[in-house]
Write a protein that holds these residues in place. Structure first.
Motif, mmCIF file in Angstrom:
data_model
loop_
_atom_site.group_PDB
_atom_site.id
_atom_site.type_symbol
_atom_site.label_atom_id
_atom_site.label_comp_id
_atom_site.label_asym_id
_atom_site.label_seq_id
_atom_site.Cartn_x
_atom_site.Cartn_y
_atom_site.Cartn_z
ATOM 1 N N LEU A 161 0.489 -0.887 -0.439
ATOM 2 C CA LEU A 161 0.281 0.215 0.325
ATOM 3 C C LEU A 161 0.768 1.621 -0.177
ATOM 4 C CD1 LEU A 161 -2.375 -0.690 2.495
ATOM 5 C CD2 LEU A 161 -3.139 -0.341 -0.012
ATOM 6 N N ALA A 162 2.003 1.056 1.316
ATOM 7 C CA ALA A 162 2.714 2.245 0.262
ATOM 8 C C ALA A 162 3.453 2.268 -0.312
ATOM 9 C CB ALA A 162 3.830 2.006 2.042
ATOM 10 N N ALA A 163 3.682 1.367 -0.901
ATOM 11 C CA ALA A 163 4.199 1.567 -2.946
ATOM 12 C C ALA A 163 3.308 2.385 -3.780
ATOM 13 C CB ALA A 163 5.449 0.507 -2.830
ATOM 14 N N ALA A 164 2.316 2.319 -3.584
ATOM 15 C CA ALA A 164 1.020 2.970 -4.444
ATOM 16 C C ALA A 164 1.123 3.898 -4.129
ATOM 17 C CB ALA A 164 0.082 1.415 -3.894
ATOM 18 N N GLY A 165 1.031 4.686 -2.743
ATOM 19 C CA GLY A 165 0.949 5.713 -2.517
ATOM 20 C C GLY A 165 0.311 6.587 -1.445
ATOM 21 N N VAL A 166 -0.210 5.195 -0.596
ATOM 22 C CA VAL A 166 -0.831 5.061 0.305
ATOM 23 C C VAL A 166 -0.177 5.620 1.425
ATOM 24 C CG1 VAL A 166 -2.532 3.888 1.827
ATOM 25 C CG2 VAL A 166 -2.684 3.944 -0.956
ATOM 26 N N GLU A 167 -0.693 7.064 2.283
ATOM 27 C CA GLU A 167 0.420 6.942 3.115
ATOM 28 C C GLU A 167 -0.893 6.111 4.287
ATOM 29 O OE1 GLU A 167 -0.376 10.978 6.589
ATOM 30 O OE2 GLU A 167 0.275 11.725 4.380
ATOM 31 N N VAL A 168 0.350 5.293 4.798
ATOM 32 C CA VAL A 168 0.119 4.220 5.548
ATOM 33 C C VAL A 168 0.311 3.855 6.838
ATOM 34 C CG1 VAL A 168 -0.106 1.591 6.283
ATOM 35 C CG2 VAL A 168 -0.386 2.121 3.937
ATOM 36 N N THR A 169 -0.239 4.283 8.252
ATOM 37 C CA THR A 169 0.560 4.520 9.441
ATOM 38 C C THR A 169 -0.227 3.086 10.465
ATOM 39 O OG1 THR A 169 0.335 7.058 10.155
ATOM 40 C CG2 THR A 169 0.181 6.266 11.764
ATOM 41 N N ALA A 170 0.660 2.596 11.103
ATOM 42 C CA ALA A 170 0.589 1.404 11.593
ATOM 43 C C ALA A 170 0.016 1.476 13.373
ATOM 44 C CB ALA A 170 1.487 0.296 11.641
ATOM 45 N N VAL A 171 -0.880 1.598 13.895
ATOM 46 C CA VAL A 171 -1.009 1.689 15.125
ATOM 47 C C VAL A 171 -0.439 -0.031 15.865
ATOM 48 C CG1 VAL A 171 -2.184 1.489 17.746
ATOM 49 C CG2 VAL A 171 -3.233 2.668 15.117
ATOM 50 N N ALA A 172 1.091 -0.551 16.332
ATOM 51 C CA ALA A 172 1.897 -1.625 16.995
ATOM 52 C C ALA A 172 1.905 -1.648 18.242
ATOM 53 C CB ALA A 172 2.529 -1.657 15.913
ATOM 54 N N GLN A 173 1.779 -2.651 18.889
ATOM 55 C CA GLN A 173 2.864 -3.409 20.152
ATOM 56 C C GLN A 173 4.116 -2.578 19.343
ATOM 57 O OE1 GLN A 173 1.691 -7.041 21.654
ATOM 58 N NE2 GLN A 173 -0.039 -7.357 19.939
ATOM 59 N N ALA A 174 4.111 -2.690 21.234
ATOM 60 C CA ALA A 174 6.619 -1.760 21.068
ATOM 61 C C ALA A 174 6.390 -2.647 19.962
ATOM 62 C CB ALA A 174 6.555 -1.226 22.757
ATOM 63 N N ARG A 175 7.094 -3.958 20.474
ATOM 64 C CA ARG A 175 7.637 -5.008 19.821
ATOM 65 C C ARG A 175 7.955 -5.425 18.416
ATOM 66 N NH1 ARG A 175 3.705 -8.933 21.175
ATOM 67 N NH2 ARG A 175 2.486 -9.453 19.072
ATOM 68 N N ASP A 176 6.565 -4.348 17.595
ATOM 69 C CA ASP A 176 6.664 -4.695 16.380
ATOM 70 C C ASP A 176 7.083 -3.527 16.002
ATOM 71 O OD1 ASP A 176 6.077 -7.550 16.582
ATOM 72 O OD2 ASP A 176 3.192 -6.776 17.206
ATOM 73 N N ARG A 177 6.748 -2.198 16.017
ATOM 74 C CA ARG A 177 7.361 -1.275 15.619
ATOM 75 C C ARG A 177 8.333 -0.391 14.693
ATOM 76 N NH1 ARG A 177 5.974 1.937 21.423
ATOM 77 N NH2 ARG A 177 3.635 1.624 21.069
ATOM 78 N N GLU A 178 9.610 -1.334 15.470
ATOM 79 C CA GLU A 178 10.841 -1.294 15.064
ATOM 80 C C GLU A 178 10.605 -2.009 13.585
ATOM 81 O OE1 GLU A 178 15.635 -2.742 14.731
ATOM 82 O OE2 GLU A 178 14.632 -2.366 16.725
ATOM 83 N N HIS A 179 10.218 -3.385 13.398
ATOM 84 C CA HIS A 179 9.559 -4.409 12.468
ATOM 85 C C HIS A 179 9.122 -3.653 11.314
ATOM 86 C CE1 HIS A 179 8.673 -8.205 10.295
ATOM 87 N NE2 HIS A 179 7.439 -7.621 10.788
#
Length: 380
Positions: free
Chosen positions: A28-46
């Motif tokens: 989605l990001a590659a298609a030009g969508v501004e994607v923001t995730a709400v993630a657990q702390a362990r997954d943010r860096e990933h």
């Protein structure tokens, strides 16, 4: 278009929703969508390594019940702060307090069609979550037309409020493996060098029909002259109480290996080295292991239940899900290397038609449909 995605339901071991988000969000990001995730702390860096930004300073509590409570209270507050064009809840549940445009992914209709396949706690919970999603979401995203049809039949979901987004396959990872990758996967599974084997990949849950696979494999091996192939059951332990009994009943001279959850990097070697990848499921919302095995050049045996023919087409072999049918189909495939080679080549060609880029485009259409329903079209 600004999309906020709730990625807090991902378990530590990447399965289901985790594999889905790991691939569709970067697409989605590659298609030009501004994607923001709400993630657990362990997954943010990933996620950030995948090129997906995360909302900072969000504390998601551990434990399923606590996370679900946070989803109802904390997620609407985060969404109000981020102010996305649309909120995407990718795993059935969503915050009831959110009043903006909403997309919800419903992965499976079998909670309604075949409740006996699910645990007593999961079945009622996901049925309730799906009913709410069908009623409240501006668009429901599903991985297969079979799932869309099931939701229409069971819950009356209107066709104009559902978007089919076939899952994709990462062909940089899932590709015919070289000798080194095969050897590494064999070692991880406990196989001997060059030992022929039948592979299964998936959580050992009732719908996967693993006890019937074990019994069918035993019967097929009885018809084989020479050394019989091993059976490798790779994947999470699950909750199918009949697997242990079926495994214990297998003759002692047969090799049944249960390596458990394998790292993602080892899967192409396992799938591509197998004589047959057997996935005799009783029904799937999509069937990602079938697609990934095809992309690795494997000869695949599966069933015609629910979404599986949408994935396999004419590039896989099919069986009925009973023991005898599985035994006949396995015996037929194991006796015919030429047929296995043909299926492997056909699977490669068919798998090339499933991409995460196409899946992302289907998500984008879903988001646009949702905004149009809310009178907010044009936010792209």
């Amino acid at each position: 278009m600004r999309v906020l995605v709730d990625a807090t339901a991902i378990p530590a071991e990447l399965r289901g929703v985790g594999r889905y988000l790991d691939n569709v969000l970067p697409a989605l990001a590659a298609a030009g969508v501004e994607v923001t995730a709400v993630a657990q702390a362990r997954d943010r860096e990933h996620f950030e390594d995948l090129g997906v930004g995360c909302v900072p300073d969000v504390a998601v509590p551990a434990g399923r019940a606590a996370r679900l409570a946070w989803e109802q209270v904390g997620l609407p507050a985060v969404a109000a702060r981020v102010a996305p064009d649309i909120l995407h809840s990718p795993h059935y549940t969503h915050p009831l307090r959110w009043r903006g445009p909403l997309a919800v992914t419903v992965h499976d209709g079998t909670f309604f069609s075949d409740p006996q396949w699910h645990t007593r706690s999961k079945g009622p919970f996901f049925r309730a979550a799906t009913r709410l999603a069908v009623r409240r979401a501006d668009v429901c995203i599903v991985p297969a037309q079979a799932t869309a049809d099931e939701l229409h039949r069971r819950l009356g979901l209107e066709p104009d409020r559902v978007q089919v987004a076939h899952l994709g396959v990462d062909t940089a990872l899932f590709t015919p493996p070289d000798a080194e990758a095969k050897a590494r996967a064999r070692a991880a599974a406990g196989l001997e060098p060059d030992e022929e084997f039948v592979a299964f990949l998936g959580t050992l849950e009732p719908r996967k029909n693993v006890p019937a696979l074990i019994r069918g494999w035993v019967s097929a091996c009885a018809r084989i002259d020479g050394r019989p192939p091993a059976l490798v059951l790779a994947g999470g332990a699950g909750w199918d109480s009949e697997v242990d009994a079926a495994a214990a009943a297998a003759p002692a001279h047969l090799r049944l290996l249960r390596p458990g959850y394998l790292p993602l990097a080892e899967l192409p070697g396992l799938l591509g080295a197998a004589a047959v990848v057997a996935y005799p499921s009783l029904g799937e919302g999509f069937g990602l292991p079938v697609l990934e095995a095809m992309a690795c050049g494997a000869a695949v045996l599966t069933t015609r239940r629910l979404a599986l023919p949408e994935v396999g087409g004419e590039a896989v072999a099919y069986t009925e899900p009973d023991d005898a049918s599985i035994a006949d189909a396995l015996g037929w495939l194991l006796a015919d290397p030429g047929l296995r080679e043909q299926l492997g080549q056909a699977g490669l060609a068919r798998a090339a038609g499933f991409s995460w880029a196409a899946c992302a485009q289907a998500h984008l259409r879903a988001y646009e449909d949702a905004l149009r329903r809310c009178g907010l079209e044009g936010r792209r």
